[in-house]
Each structure stands twice: as C-alpha cells, then as structure tokens.
Scaffold this active site. Structure first.
Site, PDB file in Angstrom:
ATOM      1  N   GLY A  44      27.407  46.752  60.485  1.00 26.15           N
ATOM      2  CA  GLY A  44      27.011  47.670  59.406  1.00 26.15           C
ATOM      3  C   GLY A  44      27.830  47.541  58.140  1.00 26.15           C
ATOM      4  N   GLY A  45      28.948  46.783  58.191  1.00 27.00           N
ATOM      5  CA  GLY A  45      29.715  46.496  56.978  1.00 27.00           C
ATOM      6  C   GLY A  45      30.305  47.728  56.322  1.00 27.00           C
ATOM      7  N   LYS A  56      28.660  60.218  52.872  1.00 23.58           N
ATOM      8  CA  LYS A  56      27.607  61.250  52.869  1.00 23.58           C
ATOM      9  C   LYS A  56      27.799  62.241  54.017  1.00 23.58           C
ATOM     10  CE  LYS A  56      26.610  58.961  49.524  1.00 23.58           C
ATOM     11  NZ  LYS A  56      27.473  57.906  49.150  1.00 23.58           N
ATOM     12  N   ALA A 126      25.686  15.683  58.782  1.00 19.43           N
ATOM     13  CA  ALA A 126      24.986  14.478  58.316  1.00 19.43           C
ATOM     14  C   ALA A 126      23.481  14.732  58.337  1.00 19.43           C
ATOM     15  CB  ALA A 126      25.347  13.309  59.228  1.00 19.43           C
ATOM     16  N   GLY A 307      35.984  50.131  40.681  1.00 19.53           N
ATOM     17  CA  GLY A 307      35.053  49.037  40.963  1.00 19.53           C
ATOM     18  C   GLY A 307      35.450  48.311  42.224  1.00 19.53           C
ATOM     19  N   HIS A 487       3.585  72.431  44.901  1.00 18.61           N
ATOM     20  CA  HIS A 487       4.227  73.559  44.216  1.00 18.61           C
ATOM     21  C   HIS A 487       4.721  74.568  45.249  1.00 18.61           C
ATOM     22  CE1 HIS A 487       4.856  76.660  41.185  1.00 18.61           C
ATOM     23  NE2 HIS A 487       4.211  77.501  41.968  1.00 18.61           N
TER      24      HIS A 487
HETATM   25  C1  FAD Z   1      32.742  54.888  49.360  1.00 18.87           C
HETATM   26  C2  FAD Z   1      31.465  54.101  49.154  1.00 18.87           C
HETATM   27  C3  FAD Z   1      30.259  54.762  49.101  1.00 18.87           C
HETATM   28  C4  FAD Z   1      29.072  54.051  48.928  1.00 18.87           C
HETATM   29  N1  FAD Z   1      27.903  54.749  48.881  1.00 18.87           N
HETATM   30  C5  FAD Z   1      26.749  54.085  48.700  1.00 18.87           C
HETATM   31  C6  FAD Z   1      25.514  54.771  48.693  1.00 18.87           C
HETATM   32  O1  FAD Z   1      25.474  55.998  48.839  1.00 18.87           O
HETATM   33  N2  FAD Z   1      24.368  54.059  48.526  1.00 18.87           N
HETATM   34  C7  FAD Z   1      24.394  52.704  48.356  1.00 18.87           C
HETATM   35  O2  FAD Z   1      23.327  52.100  48.198  1.00 18.87           O
HETATM   36  N3  FAD Z   1      25.548  52.010  48.366  1.00 18.87           N
HETATM   37  C8  FAD Z   1      26.726  52.663  48.536  1.00 18.87           C
HETATM   38  N4  FAD Z   1      27.900  51.961  48.579  1.00 18.87           N
HETATM   39  C9  FAD Z   1      27.860  50.493  48.368  1.00 18.87           C
HETATM   40  C10 FAD Z   1      27.436  49.763  49.656  1.00 18.87           C
HETATM   41  O3  FAD Z   1      28.284  50.135  50.713  1.00 18.87           O
HETATM   42  C11 FAD Z   1      27.492  48.260  49.421  1.00 18.87           C
HETATM   43  O4  FAD Z   1      26.717  47.928  48.287  1.00 18.87           O
HETATM   44  C12 FAD Z   1      26.944  47.502  50.629  1.00 18.87           C
HETATM   45  O5  FAD Z   1      27.679  47.797  51.786  1.00 18.87           O
HETATM   46  C13 FAD Z   1      27.003  45.998  50.358  1.00 18.87           C
HETATM   47  O6  FAD Z   1      26.486  45.311  51.464  1.00 18.87           O
HETATM   48  P1  FAD Z   1      26.935  43.812  51.768  1.00 18.87           P
HETATM   49  O7  FAD Z   1      26.138  43.390  52.939  1.00 18.87           O
HETATM   50  O8  FAD Z   1      26.892  43.000  50.540  1.00 18.87           O
HETATM   51  O9  FAD Z   1      28.497  43.896  52.125  1.00 18.87           O
HETATM   52  P2  FAD Z   1      29.350  44.778  53.124  1.00 18.87           P
HETATM   53  O10 FAD Z   1      28.656  46.009  53.511  1.00 18.87           O
HETATM   54  O11 FAD Z   1      30.688  44.898  52.479  1.00 18.87           O
HETATM   55  O12 FAD Z   1      29.459  43.884  54.435  1.00 18.87           O
HETATM   56  C14 FAD Z   1      30.085  42.637  54.422  1.00 18.87           C
HETATM   57  C15 FAD Z   1      30.548  42.328  55.827  1.00 18.87           C
HETATM   58  O13 FAD Z   1      30.995  40.966  55.878  1.00 18.87           O
HETATM   59  C16 FAD Z   1      32.084  40.903  56.775  1.00 18.87           C
HETATM   60  N5  FAD Z   1      32.840  39.677  56.488  1.00 18.87           N
HETATM   61  C17 FAD Z   1      33.460  39.340  55.333  1.00 18.87           C
HETATM   62  N6  FAD Z   1      34.006  38.122  55.444  1.00 18.87           N
HETATM   63  C18 FAD Z   1      33.733  37.670  56.702  1.00 18.87           C
HETATM   64  C19 FAD Z   1      34.037  36.479  57.411  1.00 18.87           C
HETATM   65  N7  FAD Z   1      34.748  35.489  56.852  1.00 18.87           N
HETATM   66  N8  FAD Z   1      33.592  36.361  58.681  1.00 18.87           N
HETATM   67  C20 FAD Z   1      32.869  37.365  59.275  1.00 18.87           C
HETATM   68  N9  FAD Z   1      32.570  38.517  58.634  1.00 18.87           N
HETATM   69  C21 FAD Z   1      32.986  38.660  57.374  1.00 18.87           C
HETATM   70  C22 FAD Z   1      32.854  42.174  56.488  1.00 18.87           C
HETATM   71  O14 FAD Z   1      33.696  42.514  57.582  1.00 18.87           O
HETATM   72  C23 FAD Z   1      31.723  43.182  56.278  1.00 18.87           C
HETATM   73  O15 FAD Z   1      31.405  43.843  57.477  1.00 18.87           O
HETATM   74  C24 FAD Z   1      29.102  52.635  48.786  1.00 18.87           C
HETATM   75  C25 FAD Z   1      30.319  51.957  48.859  1.00 18.87           C
HETATM   76  C26 FAD Z   1      31.488  52.675  49.042  1.00 18.87           C
HETATM   77  C27 FAD Z   1      32.790  51.921  49.129  1.00 18.87           C
END
Ligand code: FAD
Length: 509
Positions: A44-45, A56, A126, A307, A487
């Site tokens: 889920g990242g 949330k 290759a 950022g 409404h």
């Molecule tokens: C506090 C906060 C609140 C947010 N709220 C919202 C919101 O309400 N709505 C919204 O749309 N967005 C929100 N965001 C933004 C949103 O979380 C990101 O835009 C989104 O998670 C990006 O998805 P992604 O797949 O690009 O990367 P990520 O979700 O960052 O996932 C990338 C994954 O790659 C993995 N990874 C990296 N390098 C490697 C490697 N070499 N090998 C294996 N795995 C690796 C990492 O561990 C990570 O799990 C929020 C962000 C934050 C920080």
C-alpha cells in the site's frame, strides 16, 4: 544468488503503493503474469501506511471533536472530556491493517505474485528477437527489515515463502513506482523536535503546540487536525495565503477559515533555522518579507511539510540508464514510458500532482498500454486536488488566470456562488466559497463548457467528483446546468452555481 528461471513474468513492478499496486491489479485482470516487489512489511506504500489513510483516520477523530464542540448551538448537551490516545492509536492501526490486508488478499486473488524485498539492480537482458522473452532482470535483495535476511515470495496473502537472500526476477516490462519521501527544510534535517509527516502521524499524543512550515495539503491537514484537538498551531507560509497555486478565492477563503478556527498564520515568512534540544521543543527562526531582523516562534514540535522528493536516488536506478530530470523525477511521455523500451514509471516519481488517485489512473494506463489496448493518457489538468482541512478545499481544472492566459479559449468568465444561500451550508455552521470558471474552446466558440471548479466547504472532497466529470468530459455548460441535484444537499451548491454560470440563477441573484 538463486536464479528463479521458472519465475519469469510479463511485468515486474517496483513498489506496491497506489501506482504499483494499481498497475498490478489491472495487468493481472488483463491476463498478464505479474510480480510486485515491495520492501515494506505491508503493501500500500505511503498512501495506506503513512499518508492518505492514517491521516484521514486521525482527521475522522478530530472531526468528531469539532462536531461535539458545536452541538450545544443545536440544543444538544455533549462535551469532549479528553482523547484516549491509546484507543485512537488502535483505531488508526486497525484501519491501516484492514486496508493493507485487504489489498494483499485482492492481489493474491488476481494471481499477482508479491515479493517482499528491495530492488537493488535493473539490467537489460540480451535480445533474442523473441517478442515474448524477458527484456530485463531485477535484482531483489532481502528487505533491510527482514528478520531472516531472506526475500519472501507470496503467492497467497499472508503466506510468505523464503526464496533466498538475493533473487533475480525477469520480465518483459518493468514498472517503476518507488514513490516519494518527505523533503526537509534546506539545511535543517529532520531530527529531535523537527519532524516529518510520517513521524507526525505516529506520535503518541497530539502536541500541545506546534509550528508547521508549509501551505499545501499535508501542512493544512495537520494544522486543522491538531487545531481541532486543542493544539496551539502556528503556520508559517511563504505567500499571502495558503494554497497559493490554487484559485485565489479558494486560497483566501481557506486562509480566513483556518484563522477563524484559531490557527495562527504567519504570511510572507521564510524559515532561517530551527533550534532544538532534548525535550526543549523547537524554536523556529524566520524572516518576513519587508521586515528587518529575525523573528522566532516556539512549538513543542516543528513539522516541516514543504513537499516531497522522489525516491529515485538509488545507485541501481542511475546505473540502469533511466533518464531523470533535474528534480530527480523520471522523465516519461504521456503514457508513462521512460527512455528505456519496456520500462515505465508511475506515481510520485513522475512530474505532476503527487496524489494517489492520479497514480491509480497511471497504473491502469500502463497496464492497458502494455496489453496493447491504447488507453487515453492521464490528463493531469483534470486530476482533482483535495485538502481534508476544516472546512475542506477541493479543486479541478483551470483557475480564472490560467483560463484567461490560454490562446485556445474564448469568453472566459468566473461565476461565484454565495455558499450561505445553501440550507445545508447554513446548518453546518461553516463558511466557504465556490467558483466556476467557464469559457468556450476557440474550435467551438458557441458552446461554453465548465473549465474549472474550486470549492471550500464541508464535503468538498465529495462534491469535486461531480465537477471532475463535467470538466474532464468537457460537458457543455448549458447541459451541466440542466442536471438535477437532490434537495437539500451540499451538492446543490454546484447545481445552483451552474445555473448562475448559465445565466439563469434560481435561488441567487
Ligand atoms: C501525510 C500524507 C497524506 C496524504 N494524503 C493524501 C490524500 O488524502 N489523497 C491523495 O490522493 N494522496 C495523498 N497523499 C499522497 C499519496 O500518498 C501519494 O501520492 C501516493 O502514495 C503515491 O503513490 P506511489 O505509488 O507513487 O508511491 P508510494 O505510495 O510512496 O509507494 C512507493 C512504494 O515503493 C516502495 N519502494 C521504494 N523503493 C523500493 C525498492 N528499491 N524496492 C522495493 N520497494 C521499493 C516503497 O517502500 C513504497 O511502499 C498523502 C501523502 C502524505 C505523506
């Protein structure tokens, strides 16, 4: 190294956040053999583990505090007697756990193979002239946090099988989805009381006082959340209003509402340093445009939310030959193709709005492009932006200034709807704003369309979905204004604003 010769995939995806997992789900649905590689213990990242979802969950709690605080106005006797942080902690973890396990189950159900490990190499194989053969090998090391030092392979959710300290996964297409990390203030690393959003979500209790640096979604969500919980919040912003890149009215309205709720906002400010010490909190030093000397503000903690930076600085990525821009973003075309054939990039590592729902759509586009479906590219201009503050802010499409500066648009105008004309707004006790930007494309000058919608109000995060349909599908303004809204709802604000923009206001002048 264990060469998993038998484990050849059509697609290997690096990172299981919204970009990576949506690619995996759609590709598997299209019959592709997919490997999804993630170094974290859960899928889920950022979004599910330390972003959208935990933030949330906490905002749901502080929203309840706001509701209780105001019910006496409605004749209901109730009060907030305190926050049980232990239970709040359990609630947040329960939500994350349910979501991440649900995702693991769905991926397994679709037949996606998940590797828990860290990608440490990407090399071209290759070319044997076979259109189906693997073109790339990914070197996957055990995740640094793996207790047994092994890469684990999951064909079933929750049932990992150790497959070696390092494995090689080969695939015809590779999707990079490594996401982003919080950006520190220049010269001020995260340390002691200077924290990032990940840390801010995990602190045991809300702080009694906080200085937040930043004026985007993450800064404002924490400002609102902590303010609702009784924290003394000071927000340091560089411009005259928050969300300075948004529609002016939305930024001005939200700035005013945050102040009305008690957030102290210091405009035109630039942080010059932060002094911290053990248990001493953070003294933030800053200057202000047009003023001499340095000022200070103290908080139990200082949250830097200015950022996020793309996670593209690993040596293996540089060695792979993938082109990055000066900010470290992976350079792609509008279908997320990088400069290397068969290597794609999605999510926060690509230029554009860093949002989960944009990453979902990019993942779908990539999976469909690999399957030869020729999908429509993601249109960044129609990605809705939302801030889950109190009140919420949401925006889609062009601002008035942006529309007026475009040569392909004519008769651009802005319609402002007075939100307090809406009964539900009145009942909510919240103020807000809504503006619609409309105009006609020069190619079809007689048919004005909705170009942008900018909202500050309760439930703006849901209201913007309808606006996105109108903007994204270039629905003629006249047709949009014919749509009937139930409404009495908050959604009627958009219906009324559309009628007004179409020159026939009903409940407004
Ligand atoms: C506090 C906060 C609140 C947010 N709220 C919202 C919101 O309400 N709505 C919204 O749309 N967005 C929100 N965001 C933004 C949103 O979380 C990101 O835009 C989104 O998670 C990006 O998805 P992604 O797949 O690009 O990367 P990520 O979700 O960052 O996932 C990338 C994954 O790659 C993995 N990874 C990296 N390098 C490697 C490697 N070499 N090998 C294996 N795995 C690796 C990492 O561990 C990570 O799990 C929020 C962000 C934050 C920080």
């Amino acid at each position: 190294m264990t060469q998993l010769e038998q484990e050849q995939y059509d697609i290997a995806i690096v990172g299981a956040g919204p970009g990576g997992y949506s690619t995996a789900l759609r590709a598997a649905q299209l019959g592709r053999r997919v490997a999804l590689i993630e170094r974290d213990a859960t899928l889920g990242g950022t979004c599910l583990n330390r972003g959208c979802i935990p933030s949330k969950a906490l905002i749901t709690a502080t929203h309840a505090i706001d509701t209780v605080r105001r019910v006496s106005e409605l004749g209901v006797n109730a009060s907030v007697d305190g926050i049980d942080f232990g239970r709040l902690h359990d609630y947040r973890l329960h939500i994350i756990d349910t979501m991440t396990k649900g995702l693991a189950g769905l991926l397994a159900h679709r037949g996606v193979t998940v590797y828990r490990g860290e990608v440490a190499g990407l090399s071209a194989l290759a070319d044997h002239g076979d259109g189906n053969a693997a073109r790339y090998a990914l070197t996957v090391d055990a995740s640094p946090a793996a207790a047994d030092g092994q890469v684990e392979r999951y064909a079933k959710a929750g049932v990992g099988e150790p497959v070696g300290a390092t494995v090689s996964v080969t695939a015809r297409d590779v999707v990079l989805a490594t996401g982003s990390r919080p950006r520190p203030l220049p010269g001020i690393p995260f340390h002691a009381a200077v924290i990032d959003s990940t840390h801010a979500l995990e602190i045991n209790e809300f702080p009694a006082s906080a200085v937040i640096v930043g004026s985007g979604a993450i800064a404002l969500e924490f400002a609102s959340m902590w303010n609702s919980a009784g924290c003394d919040v000071t927000l340091l912003i560089r411009k005259d209003r928050v969300l300075s890149g948004w529609d002016r009215r939305a930024g001005v309205t939200l700035t005013r509402e945050l102040k009305r709720h008690g957030v102290k906002i210091i405009t035109h400010s630039h942080v010059t340093g932060i002094d911290t010490g053990a248990n001493l909190g953070a003294t933030v030093r800053y200057t202000r445009d047009g003023e001499d000397g340095e000022h200070t503000v103290w908080g139990q903690i200082a949250l830097a939310a200015i950022g996020r930076d793309p996670i593209t600085d690993a040596a293996w990525l540089a060695d792979s030959g993938v082109t990055l821009d000066q900010a470290g973003m992976v350079v792609t075309d509008d279908r997320c193709r990088t400069n290397l054939p068969g290597v794609w990039a999605v999510g926060d590592i690509t230029e554009g709005p860093a949002l989960a729902h944009r990453a979902f759509e990019q993942g779908i586009v990539v999976a469909e492009a690999i399957a030869g479906i020729d999908p429509k590219p993601v249109d960044d201009a129609t990605v809705p932006q939302v801030v889950f503050s109190a009140p919420e802010a949401a925006s889609v499409g062009l601002t008035l200034d942006q529309a007026q500066s475009r040569d392909d648009l004519e008769s651009v105008s802005e319609t402002v709807y007075p939100m307090l004309g809406n009964a539900r707004m009145l009942m909510s006790g919240s103020a807000g704003s809504m503006s619609i930007v409309s105009g006609a494309y020069a190619s079809d000058p007689d048919v004005p369309v909705v170009l942008g919608v900018h909202i500050v109000s309760p439930l703006a995060s849901d209201l913007i979905a309808e606006a996105e349909q109108l903007v994204g599908n270039r629905v003629p303004l006249h047709d949009a204004a014919r749509l009937i809204h139930p409404h009495p709802t908050f959604a009627e604000t958009l219906g009324e604003a559309l009628l007004k923009a179409d020159g026939r206001p009903l409940h407004t002048r």
